[in-house]
Design an enzyme around this catalytic site. Structure first.
Site, PDB file in Angstrom:
ATOM      1  N   LYS A 161       0.850  -1.197   0.000  1.00  0.00           N
ATOM      2  CA  LYS A 161       0.000   0.000   0.000  1.00  0.00           C
ATOM      3  C   LYS A 161       0.884   1.245   0.000  1.00  0.00           C
ATOM      4  O   LYS A 161       1.509   1.585   1.001  1.00  0.00           O
ATOM      5  CB  LYS A 161      -0.926   0.053   1.221  1.00  0.00           C
ATOM      6  CG  LYS A 161      -2.029   1.104   0.984  1.00  0.00           C
ATOM      7  CD  LYS A 161      -2.680   1.623   2.227  1.00  0.00           C
ATOM      8  CE  LYS A 161      -1.965   2.766   2.862  1.00  0.00           C
ATOM      9  NZ  LYS A 161      -1.845   3.984   2.048  1.00  0.00           N
ATOM     10  N   GLY A 198       6.929   4.973   8.151  1.00  0.00           N
ATOM     11  CA  GLY A 198       6.056   6.135   8.300  1.00  0.00           C
ATOM     12  C   GLY A 198       6.280   6.781   9.649  1.00  0.00           C
ATOM     13  O   GLY A 198       7.346   6.640  10.257  1.00  0.00           O
ATOM     14  N   SER A 199       5.251   7.462  10.136  1.00  0.00           N
ATOM     15  CA  SER A 199       5.403   8.231  11.371  1.00  0.00           C
ATOM     16  C   SER A 199       5.389   7.322  12.601  1.00  0.00           C
ATOM     17  O   SER A 199       4.840   6.209  12.570  1.00  0.00           O
ATOM     18  CB  SER A 199       4.264   9.241  11.464  1.00  0.00           C
ATOM     19  OG  SER A 199       3.033   8.555  11.464  1.00  0.00           O
ATOM     20  N   THR A 200       5.942   7.831  13.680  1.00  0.00           N
ATOM     21  CA  THR A 200       5.975   7.071  14.931  1.00  0.00           C
ATOM     22  C   THR A 200       4.548   6.834  15.446  1.00  0.00           C
ATOM     23  O   THR A 200       4.239   5.747  15.949  1.00  0.00           O
ATOM     24  CB  THR A 200       6.857   7.804  15.960  1.00  0.00           C
ATOM     25  OG1 THR A 200       8.195   7.807  15.424  1.00  0.00           O
ATOM     26  CG2 THR A 200       6.859   7.128  17.312  1.00  0.00           C
ATOM     27  N   GLY A 221       3.177   4.081  13.550  1.00  0.00           N
ATOM     28  CA  GLY A 221       3.963   2.894  13.937  1.00  0.00           C
ATOM     29  C   GLY A 221       3.399   2.236  15.192  1.00  0.00           C
ATOM     30  O   GLY A 221       3.316   1.008  15.289  1.00  0.00           O
ATOM     31  N   GLU A 230       9.982   1.345  10.459  1.00  0.00           N
ATOM     32  CA  GLU A 230      10.977   2.387  10.162  1.00  0.00           C
ATOM     33  C   GLU A 230      10.261   3.711  10.387  1.00  0.00           C
ATOM     34  O   GLU A 230       9.406   4.098   9.598  1.00  0.00           O
ATOM     35  CB  GLU A 230      11.433   2.288   8.691  1.00  0.00           C
ATOM     36  CG  GLU A 230      12.184   1.033   8.353  1.00  0.00           C
ATOM     37  CD  GLU A 230      13.611   1.024   8.874  1.00  0.00           C
ATOM     38  OE1 GLU A 230      14.062   2.052   9.433  1.00  0.00           O
ATOM     39  OE2 GLU A 230      14.272  -0.011   8.739  1.00  0.00           O
ATOM     40  N   CYS A 277      13.368  11.032   6.807  1.00  0.00           N
ATOM     41  CA  CYS A 277      13.387  10.518   8.180  1.00  0.00           C
ATOM     42  C   CYS A 277      14.743  10.760   8.834  1.00  0.00           C
ATOM     43  O   CYS A 277      14.837  10.940  10.034  1.00  0.00           O
ATOM     44  CB  CYS A 277      13.057   9.033   8.185  1.00  0.00           C
ATOM     45  SG  CYS A 277      14.088   8.096   7.063  1.00  0.00           S
ATOM     46  N   GLU A 323       9.622  15.980  15.557  1.00  0.00           N
ATOM     47  CA  GLU A 323       9.984  15.833  14.140  1.00  0.00           C
ATOM     48  C   GLU A 323       9.151  16.811  13.312  1.00  0.00           C
ATOM     49  O   GLU A 323       7.926  16.744  13.306  1.00  0.00           O
ATOM     50  CB  GLU A 323       9.717  14.395  13.665  1.00  0.00           C
ATOM     51  CG  GLU A 323      10.198  14.184  12.247  1.00  0.00           C
ATOM     52  CD  GLU A 323       9.890  12.796  11.695  1.00  0.00           C
ATOM     53  OE1 GLU A 323       8.755  12.321  11.888  1.00  0.00           O
ATOM     54  OE2 GLU A 323      10.782  12.209  11.063  1.00  0.00           O
TER      55      GLU A 323
HETATM   56  P1  NAD Z   1       2.293   8.238   7.938  1.00  0.00           P
HETATM   57  O1  NAD Z   1       2.641   7.445   9.134  1.00  0.00           O
HETATM   58  O2  NAD Z   1       1.232   9.240   8.031  1.00  0.00           O
HETATM   59  O3  NAD Z   1       1.877   7.284   6.732  1.00  0.00           O
HETATM   60  C1  NAD Z   1       2.708   6.238   6.281  1.00  0.00           C
HETATM   61  C2  NAD Z   1       1.861   5.194   5.616  1.00  0.00           C
HETATM   62  O4  NAD Z   1       0.996   4.622   6.591  1.00  0.00           O
HETATM   63  C3  NAD Z   1       0.953   5.715   4.504  1.00  0.00           C
HETATM   64  O5  NAD Z   1       0.902   4.775   3.458  1.00  0.00           O
HETATM   65  C4  NAD Z   1      -0.397   5.823   5.201  1.00  0.00           C
HETATM   66  O6  NAD Z   1      -1.486   5.713   4.326  1.00  0.00           O
HETATM   67  C5  NAD Z   1      -0.338   4.641   6.148  1.00  0.00           C
HETATM   68  N1  NAD Z   1      -1.207   4.750   7.318  1.00  0.00           N
HETATM   69  C6  NAD Z   1      -1.679   5.870   7.919  1.00  0.00           C
HETATM   70  N2  NAD Z   1      -2.467   5.543   8.964  1.00  0.00           N
HETATM   71  C7  NAD Z   1      -2.476   4.195   9.047  1.00  0.00           C
HETATM   72  C8  NAD Z   1      -3.087   3.256   9.914  1.00  0.00           C
HETATM   73  N3  NAD Z   1      -3.851   3.640  10.947  1.00  0.00           N
HETATM   74  N4  NAD Z   1      -2.876   1.944   9.706  1.00  0.00           N
HETATM   75  C9  NAD Z   1      -2.085   1.532   8.700  1.00  0.00           C
HETATM   76  N5  NAD Z   1      -1.497   2.355   7.815  1.00  0.00           N
HETATM   77  C10 NAD Z   1      -1.672   3.684   7.994  1.00  0.00           C
HETATM   78  O7  NAD Z   1       3.682   8.852   7.452  1.00  0.00           O
HETATM   79  P2  NAD Z   1       3.934   9.843   6.241  1.00  0.00           P
HETATM   80  O8  NAD Z   1       3.403  11.167   6.633  1.00  0.00           O
HETATM   81  O9  NAD Z   1       3.474   9.209   4.979  1.00  0.00           O
HETATM   82  O10 NAD Z   1       5.530   9.859   6.200  1.00  0.00           O
HETATM   83  C11 NAD Z   1       6.293  10.643   7.016  1.00  0.00           C
HETATM   84  C12 NAD Z   1       6.830   9.865   8.190  1.00  0.00           C
HETATM   85  O11 NAD Z   1       7.539   8.715   7.728  1.00  0.00           O
HETATM   86  C13 NAD Z   1       7.831  10.649   8.999  1.00  0.00           C
HETATM   87  O12 NAD Z   1       7.575  10.487  10.366  1.00  0.00           O
HETATM   88  C14 NAD Z   1       9.165  10.024   8.622  1.00  0.00           C
HETATM   89  O13 NAD Z   1      10.175  10.179   9.581  1.00  0.00           O
HETATM   90  C15 NAD Z   1       8.789   8.613   8.405  1.00  0.00           C
HETATM   91  N6  NAD Z   1       9.778   7.922   7.551  1.00  0.00           N
HETATM   92  C16 NAD Z   1      10.642   7.030   8.138  1.00  0.00           C
HETATM   93  C17 NAD Z   1      11.618   6.394   7.367  1.00  0.00           C
HETATM   94  C18 NAD Z   1      12.580   5.411   7.980  1.00  0.00           C
HETATM   95  O14 NAD Z   1      13.146   4.607   7.229  1.00  0.00           O
HETATM   96  N7  NAD Z   1      12.811   5.407   9.283  1.00  0.00           N
HETATM   97  C19 NAD Z   1      11.696   6.657   6.001  1.00  0.00           C
HETATM   98  C20 NAD Z   1      10.811   7.565   5.441  1.00  0.00           C
HETATM   99  C21 NAD Z   1       9.838   8.184   6.239  1.00  0.00           C
END
Ligand code: NAD
Length: 499
Positions: A189, A242-244, A247, A265, A299, A399
């Protein structure tokens, strides 16, 4: 400035009906079952993507489960390797349209997308092309008499992959390539803000020879398709970037459903530490790229720039000058160094943090005005340098995920270490020094999953990547990346006595 013409391949992705890739076939959806995909440089809708449902995820999991037991499981390791290598080659052949599509959809400037993201994605596939033939268990000498112990390395199974919008294709490759090397099948996804390159990739994977059902792409929003993946009982592992905050929800969802394996991650607030014995001209350029590259939507963004007191004023001034020299512009223009942020919410959020820095008593030393020649509906924001910041300010602890650098002074190595380690996140860190012993001491003591010395953001497919603390669980890339998609099965065989 007129926009460069779009490649026909890009046009055809933008004009395609909203659709999902399940079981090796495209499944079209109506406009009511879809979401607009916006161009961050103009704020206009440039495509429609399918809004995947719980039922769509279920169909994708069925397809992935069948594929796991089918032709894919019987392919030899070198045949899997060949598919991965061909995927890398196809990405290279399609580099120009892929870069344009990725830049258009995410707001990334075209030049680093074409020179960095796309070749980087191809490299990950090529790196993992060598792995299927290297996966091996071990035999063990056992204490139990007349028995043989051995381990089998087997694919984890069906993997749910959820990726963010900041490096859509690259973050997908970091999961997909090692999972294919391990022999898994998957439901991917992409982010609802940047789904188009994943849809393009689906066709390339099919052309490379990935059997039907091995890779399924379900677009949609996090709270629907994302959550359905996290909670699905037929999924064996979720690999999430994605975001913490999300996560945590993934961890909870995994625990509440089938206790699936997870890899997370997550976010960061990485210190980039400049000592007074560093090569300053190089340090300033790379430190600046470390926070302003990809508009700070990284990130590993070196968002806390720690500078030794004696060179603090000089470095702050140089960073300010560097930030102001960066060319803000449309993502498709070759001259652009800073494109728009990904969406309107993100721009408001990041801009709010710059206001907050002032309220917290720090000093913004960079101009905030936007060139009137840029589309007023694009999500533009000028890079900001915050001077006289302290590590206790919210702008130094949370962040921001935008082009905002907090520059914090320190006195000594011990002080740098204390400030650097004083964070909830622990993803990456940078150390700038010409003292080799100090470089080793800092690399060993700094709390982070990745440390760069006299360089920054130098990721390589061979080097494991991931965070500690609230920055995540698990590692991607390198041998660890393929390990993450394998289970170890212990087999103990009673051999019996000699005749
Ligand atoms: P996000 O957490 O909002 O979304 C990430 C993904 O999760 C998207 O595909 C989103 O649709 C999905 N998602 C959202 N809510 C969900 C839920 N309840 N259940 C399952 N999936 C869900 O993050 P973002 O705004 O897309 O990305 C930015 C964040 O990603 C930042 O915090 C950044 O630090 C982090 N990031 C981390 C790394 C790493 O390798 N550590 C790399 C890139 C980005």
């Amino acid at each position: 400035m007129t926009r460069p013409e779009l490649f026909p391949e890009v046009r055809s992705v933008l004009d395609a009906p909203p659709r999902l890739f399940i079981g090796g076939r495209w499944h079209e959806r109506t406009e009511e079952q879809s979401l607009p995909s916006l161009d961050p440089a103009t704020g206009l809708t440039h495509a429609w993507i399918a809004r995947g449902t719980v039922e769509d995820v279920d169909a994708a999991v069925q397809a992935a489960s069948q594929a796991l037991a089918g032709e894919w499981s019987r392919l030899s390791p070198d045949a899997r390797g060949e598919i991965l290598w061909r995927t890398g080659d196809l990405i290279t052949q399609h580099a120009e349209p892929l870069a344009q599509l990725e830049a258009l959809d995410s707001g990334k400037p075209i030049v680093p997308t074409r020179d960095g993201d796309i070749p980087g994605t191809a490299e990950v596939f090529r790196y993992y092309a060598g792995w299927p033939t290297k996966i091996a268990g071990a035999t063990r000498e056992l204490t139990i008499a007349h028995t043989l112990g051995m381990t089998l390395r087997q694919p984890v199974g069906v993997v749910g992959m959820i990726v963010p919008w900041n490096f859509p294709l690259l973050m997908t490759a970091w999961k997909l390539a090692p999972a294919l090397a391990a022999g898994c099948t998957m439901v991917l996804k992409p982010s609802e803000f940047t789904s188009l390159s994943a849809l393009y990739l689906a066709d390339l994977l099919r052309e490379a020879g990935v059997p039907n059902g091995v890779v399924n792409v379900v677009t949609g929003v996090g709270s629907e398709a994302g959550e359905a993946i996290v909670r699905h009982p037929g999924i064996d592992k979720v690999a999430f970037t994605g975001s913490t905050a999300v996560g945590r929800a993934v961890m909870r969802g995994a625990a509440d459903s089938n206790l699936k394996n997870i890899a997370l991650e997550l976010g960061g607030k990485s210190p980039n530490i400049v000592f007074d014995d560093a090569d300053l001209s190089r340090a300033i350029e790379v430190v600046s790229r470390g926070i302003f590259g990809n508009m700070g939507q990284n990130c590993t963004a070196g968002s806390r720039i720690l500078v030794q007191r004696g060179i603090y004023a000089e470095v702050v001034e140089a960073l300010g000058r560097h930030a102001e020299s960066l060319v803000l512009g449309d993502s498709l223009q070759e001259s652009t160094q800073i494109g728009p942020l990904v969406n309107v919410t993100q721009r408001a959020r990041v801009s709010g943090y710059v206001d907050l820095a002032e309220q917290e008593g720090a000093r913004i030393i960079t101009d905030r005005s936007i060139d009137p020649g840029l589309s007023p509906d694009g999500y533009y924001l000028r890079p900001a340098v915050i001077a006289d910041a302290s590590n206790s300010m919210r702008v130094a602890r949370e962040e921001i995920f935008g082009p905002v650098a907090c520059v914090i002074p320190f006195e000594s190595e011990a002080d740098a270490l204390e400030i650097g380690n004083d964070a909830d996140y622990a993803l990456a860190a940078g150390v700038w020094t010409s003292d080799l012993s100090r470089a080793h001491r800092m690399a060993a003591r700094i709390r982070a999953g990745v440390v760069w010395v006299n360089t920054y953001n130098s990721t390589d497919p061979a080097m494991p990547f991931g965070g500690v603390g609230q920055s995540g669980v698990g590692r991607e890339l390198g041998p660890e990346g393929v390990d993450a998609f394998l289970e170890t099965k212990s087999v103990v065989i009673r051999v019996g006595d000699a005749e």
